[in-house]
Motif scaffolding. Structure first.
Motif, PDB file in Angstrom:
ATOM      1  N   ASN A  28      14.327  82.922  -9.530  1.00  0.00           N
ATOM      2  CA  ASN A  28      13.431  83.965 -10.511  1.00  0.00           C
ATOM      3  C   ASN A  28      14.550  84.422 -11.507  1.00  0.00           C
ATOM      4  O   ASN A  28      15.840  84.401 -11.301  1.00  0.00           O
ATOM      5  CB  ASN A  28      12.653  85.003 -10.111  1.00  0.00           C
ATOM      6  CG  ASN A  28      11.786  84.398  -8.850  1.00  0.00           C
ATOM      7  OD1 ASN A  28      10.852  83.680  -9.010  1.00  0.00           O
ATOM      8  ND2 ASN A  28      11.931  84.722  -7.692  1.00  0.00           N
TER       9      ASN A  28
ATOM     10  N   ASN B 136      14.770  87.714 -12.208  1.00  0.00           N
ATOM     11  CA  ASN B 136      15.346  88.990 -11.551  1.00  0.00           C
ATOM     12  C   ASN B 136      15.501  88.658 -10.201  1.00  0.00           C
ATOM     13  O   ASN B 136      14.859  87.959  -9.517  1.00  0.00           O
ATOM     14  CB  ASN B 136      14.238  89.839 -11.661  1.00  0.00           C
ATOM     15  CG  ASN B 136      14.271  90.253 -13.239  1.00  0.00           C
ATOM     16  OD1 ASN B 136      14.942  90.442 -14.098  1.00  0.00           O
ATOM     17  ND2 ASN B 136      12.809  90.609 -13.559  1.00  0.00           N
TER      18      ASN B 136
ATOM     19  N   GLY C 235      15.871  90.760  -7.378  1.00  0.00           N
ATOM     20  CA  GLY C 235      15.248  91.645  -6.328  1.00  0.00           C
ATOM     21  C   GLY C 235      15.583  93.043  -6.642  1.00  0.00           C
ATOM     22  O   GLY C 235      15.134  93.903  -5.767  1.00  0.00           O
TER      23      GLY C 235
ATOM     24  N   PHE D  92       3.917 100.401  -8.856  1.00  0.00           N
ATOM     25  CA  PHE D  92       4.517  99.042  -9.258  1.00  0.00           C
ATOM     26  C   PHE D  92       5.828  99.113  -8.583  1.00  0.00           C
ATOM     27  O   PHE D  92       7.065  98.834  -9.226  1.00  0.00           O
ATOM     28  CB  PHE D  92       4.897  99.052 -10.778  1.00  0.00           C
ATOM     29  CG  PHE D  92       3.816  99.526 -11.775  1.00  0.00           C
ATOM     30  CD1 PHE D  92       2.885  98.318 -12.086  1.00  0.00           C
ATOM     31  CD2 PHE D  92       3.298 100.789 -12.000  1.00  0.00           C
ATOM     32  CE1 PHE D  92       1.820  98.682 -12.777  1.00  0.00           C
ATOM     33  CE2 PHE D  92       2.258 100.961 -12.602  1.00  0.00           C
ATOM     34  CZ  PHE D  92       1.519  99.926 -13.381  1.00  0.00           C
TER      35      PHE D  92
ATOM     36  N   TYR E  84       7.343  96.697  -6.476  1.00  0.00           N
ATOM     37  CA  TYR E  84       8.197  95.428  -6.579  1.00  0.00           C
ATOM     38  C   TYR E  84       8.967  95.266  -5.229  1.00  0.00           C
ATOM     39  O   TYR E  84       7.980  95.283  -4.086  1.00  0.00           O
ATOM     40  CB  TYR E  84       9.282  95.639  -7.745  1.00  0.00           C
ATOM     41  CG  TYR E  84      10.112  94.306  -8.017  1.00  0.00           C
ATOM     42  CD1 TYR E  84       9.511  93.056  -8.075  1.00  0.00           C
ATOM     43  CD2 TYR E  84      11.455  94.533  -8.374  1.00  0.00           C
ATOM     44  CE1 TYR E  84      10.435  92.141  -8.185  1.00  0.00           C
ATOM     45  CE2 TYR E  84      12.451  93.352  -8.480  1.00  0.00           C
ATOM     46  CZ  TYR E  84      11.640  92.284  -8.660  1.00  0.00           C
ATOM     47  OH  TYR E  84      12.520  91.169  -8.794  1.00  0.00           O
ATOM     48  N   THR E  85      10.092  95.251  -4.849  1.00  0.00           N
ATOM     49  CA  THR E  85      10.474  95.056  -3.675  1.00  0.00           C
ATOM     50  C   THR E  85      10.977  96.258  -2.886  1.00  0.00           C
ATOM     51  O   THR E  85      11.620  96.435  -1.905  1.00  0.00           O
ATOM     52  CB  THR E  85      11.885  94.048  -3.591  1.00  0.00           C
ATOM     53  OG1 THR E  85      12.749  94.673  -4.681  1.00  0.00           O
ATOM     54  CG2 THR E  85      11.442  92.638  -4.419  1.00  0.00           C
ATOM     55  N   CYS E  86      10.407  97.414  -3.275  1.00  0.00           N
ATOM     56  CA  CYS E  86      10.409  98.683  -2.762  1.00  0.00           C
ATOM     57  C   CYS E  86      11.996  99.231  -2.646  1.00  0.00           C
ATOM     58  O   CYS E  86      12.055  99.831  -1.824  1.00  0.00           O
ATOM     59  CB  CYS E  86       9.882  98.665  -1.323  1.00  0.00           C
ATOM     60  SG  CYS E  86       8.189  97.772  -1.310  1.00  0.00           S
TER      61      CYS E  86
ATOM     62  N   ASN F 251       3.493 102.212  -1.110  1.00  0.00           N
ATOM     63  CA  ASN F 251       4.146 101.350  -2.005  1.00  0.00           C
ATOM     64  C   ASN F 251       2.920 100.483  -2.526  1.00  0.00           C
ATOM     65  O   ASN F 251       2.215 100.001  -1.777  1.00  0.00           O
ATOM     66  CB  ASN F 251       5.034 100.266  -1.453  1.00  0.00           C
ATOM     67  CG  ASN F 251       6.442 100.986  -1.084  1.00  0.00           C
ATOM     68  OD1 ASN F 251       7.272 101.599  -2.077  1.00  0.00           O
ATOM     69  ND2 ASN F 251       6.639 100.888   0.093  1.00  0.00           N
TER      70      ASN F 251
ATOM     71  N   ASP G 119       1.723  97.396  -5.337  1.00  0.00           N
ATOM     72  CA  ASP G 119       2.003  96.313  -6.083  1.00  0.00           C
ATOM     73  C   ASP G 119       1.179  95.313  -6.101  1.00  0.00           C
ATOM     74  O   ASP G 119       0.591  94.992  -4.970  1.00  0.00           O
ATOM     75  CB  ASP G 119       3.343  96.173  -5.905  1.00  0.00           C
ATOM     76  CG  ASP G 119       4.087  95.340  -7.182  1.00  0.00           C
ATOM     77  OD1 ASP G 119       5.145  95.778  -7.872  1.00  0.00           O
ATOM     78  OD2 ASP G 119       3.701  94.058  -7.379  1.00  0.00           O
TER      79      ASP G 119
ATOM     80  N   SER H 115       6.236  90.267  -3.188  1.00  0.00           N
ATOM     81  CA  SER H 115       7.461  91.399  -3.378  1.00  0.00           C
ATOM     82  C   SER H 115       7.150  92.454  -2.578  1.00  0.00           C
ATOM     83  O   SER H 115       8.327  92.959  -1.783  1.00  0.00           O
ATOM     84  CB  SER H 115       7.238  91.921  -4.954  1.00  0.00           C
ATOM     85  OG  SER H 115       7.202  91.051  -5.824  1.00  0.00           O
TER      86      SER H 115
ATOM     87  N   PRO I 244       6.276  97.142 -15.474  1.00  0.00           N
ATOM     88  CA  PRO I 244       6.820  96.283 -16.290  1.00  0.00           C
ATOM     89  C   PRO I 244       6.247  96.684 -17.784  1.00  0.00           C
ATOM     90  O   PRO I 244       5.312  97.303 -17.990  1.00  0.00           O
ATOM     91  CB  PRO I 244       5.994  94.897 -15.871  1.00  0.00           C
ATOM     92  CG  PRO I 244       4.766  95.338 -15.158  1.00  0.00           C
ATOM     93  CD  PRO I 244       4.859  96.668 -14.566  1.00  0.00           C
TER      94      PRO I 244
ATOM     95  N   GLN J 282       2.719  92.895 -18.585  1.00  0.00           N
ATOM     96  CA  GLN J 282       2.504  91.833 -17.617  1.00  0.00           C
ATOM     97  C   GLN J 282       1.075  91.279 -18.128  1.00  0.00           C
ATOM     98  O   GLN J 282       0.201  91.750 -17.859  1.00  0.00           O
ATOM     99  CB  GLN J 282       2.167  92.376 -16.167  1.00  0.00           C
ATOM    100  CG  GLN J 282       2.343  91.569 -15.128  1.00  0.00           C
ATOM    101  CD  GLN J 282       2.846  92.140 -13.739  1.00  0.00           C
ATOM    102  OE1 GLN J 282       2.109  93.071 -13.218  1.00  0.00           O
ATOM    103  NE2 GLN J 282       4.217  91.905 -13.179  1.00  0.00           N
TER     104      GLN J 282
END
Length: 310
Positions: free
Chosen positions: A126, A128, A130, A155, A157-159, A175, A177, A182, A228, A231
């Motif tokens: 990807n 990004n 992570g 939001f 994401y991967t926390c 969390n 999202d 993610s 973001p 999105q």
């Protein structure tokens, strides 16, 4: 982009490598426009791997000079000292952001450390990988203030914020999202750090349709908002951010704090400050957190904005 300026790039990368420790770190940030002729070039250091990113196509002269310089670096005494393993070039301007391995063998899923926490990256698949490195100071702020507190991470994401909060002694983190994948990576990040995941809630929901569920887990002592910039179909910054801010009073403890972030160059800090006054006037602006020094930007208002409210 100017091939004649690549000497500056390699000088800065060498300085960064010589000062590097075991942590993941940005070594060169051309996107801040502090290095003329190199505005579309960045370089990160992650698990002994050099990750070079191009954000726009370059001519053949530039590419030849860049790849030759990276080869020279790989043959240097410095590269041996830092135990470099691989060098990769990611073409962020192309569909799928294809990754080209220039040296060694790429470890696509390395575990890296930051501020005493571990995170697993996902390199090459990807745009990004992570973990957003520019918001390291925000994660440090959360870690330092989280002890005994309930934290809401919007939001997520991967926390990354969640990992920092639990590492700092948070009582519980929620969390939220839309991307379940993610959040699953976030759960793995917590396990990497041997965290008690019973203290962590993962909600794969549309925030704007889930206020009741989010409120049920509150009230919160710290709320983090890191959306973001845009999105498609789910979030438009200037329109939707205010919808979140107006919900804060019903979610936050009386002495609670909010970290509100925005990473769009077209939005200044005054957008968040003024919007907070309008939508949640009981919350007062405290300060803007400094970005890590390696993310210096010619226009401070165009860089990442991390604002604190109480």
């Amino acid at each position: 982009m100017q091939a004649s300026q690549l000497g500056v790039f390699f000088d800065q990368v060498s300085i960064g490598l010589s000062q590097s420790n075991a942590e993941v770190r940005r070594l060169f940030h051309g996107r801040g426009k502090c290095w003329p002729g190199l505005e579309q070039l960045t370089c990160d250091w992650a698990a002994n791997q050099l990750l070079v990113n191009l954000f726009k196509p370059v001519d053949e002269t530039f590419m030849v000079a860049l790849t030759q310089g990276l080869e020279d670096l790989s043959n240097s005494e410095l590269w041996q000292q830092v135990q470099g393993k691989s060098i990769v070039l990611q073409h962020r301007y192309s569909d799928g952001a294809p990754t080209e391995v220039l040296l060694g063998e790429l470890d696509k899923r390395p575990v890296v450390s930051e501020l005493g926490c571990k995170y697993q990256l996902d390199i090459g698949r990807n745009q990004n990988f992570g973990l957003f490195l520019d918001i390291r100071n925000g994660r440090e702020w959360v870690k330092d203030r989280a002890a005994g507190k309930r934290v809401l991470n919007l939001f997520a994401y991967t926390c990354g914020f969640s990992v920092a909060a639990i590492e700092g002694g948070a009582e519980h983190v929620v969390n939220v999202d839309m991307a379940r994948a993610s959040l699953n990576k976030g759960r793995d990040n917590h396990r990497l750090n041997d965290h008690d995941t019973s203290k962590v809630t993962f909600m794969a929901h549309d925030i704007f349709k889930s206020w009741g569920k989010i409120k049920k887990h509150g009230p919160y002592d710290i709320i983090i908002i890191d959306p973001p910039s845009f999105q498609k179909g789910s979030f438009a910054l200037t329109k939707d951010y205010k919808k979140i801010l107006r919900r804060l009073p019903e979610l936050l403890n009386k002495q609670g704090e909010v970290m509100a972030c925005v990473n769009s160059p077209s939005v200044t800090p005054s957008f968040l400050i003024d919007s907070m006054k309008e939508e949640a006037p009981t919350l007062a602006y405290i300060e803007r957190l400094a970005n890590p020094s390696e993310f210096a930007d010619k226009d401070d208002d165009a860089s990442l904005k991390v604002l604190l409210f109480r």
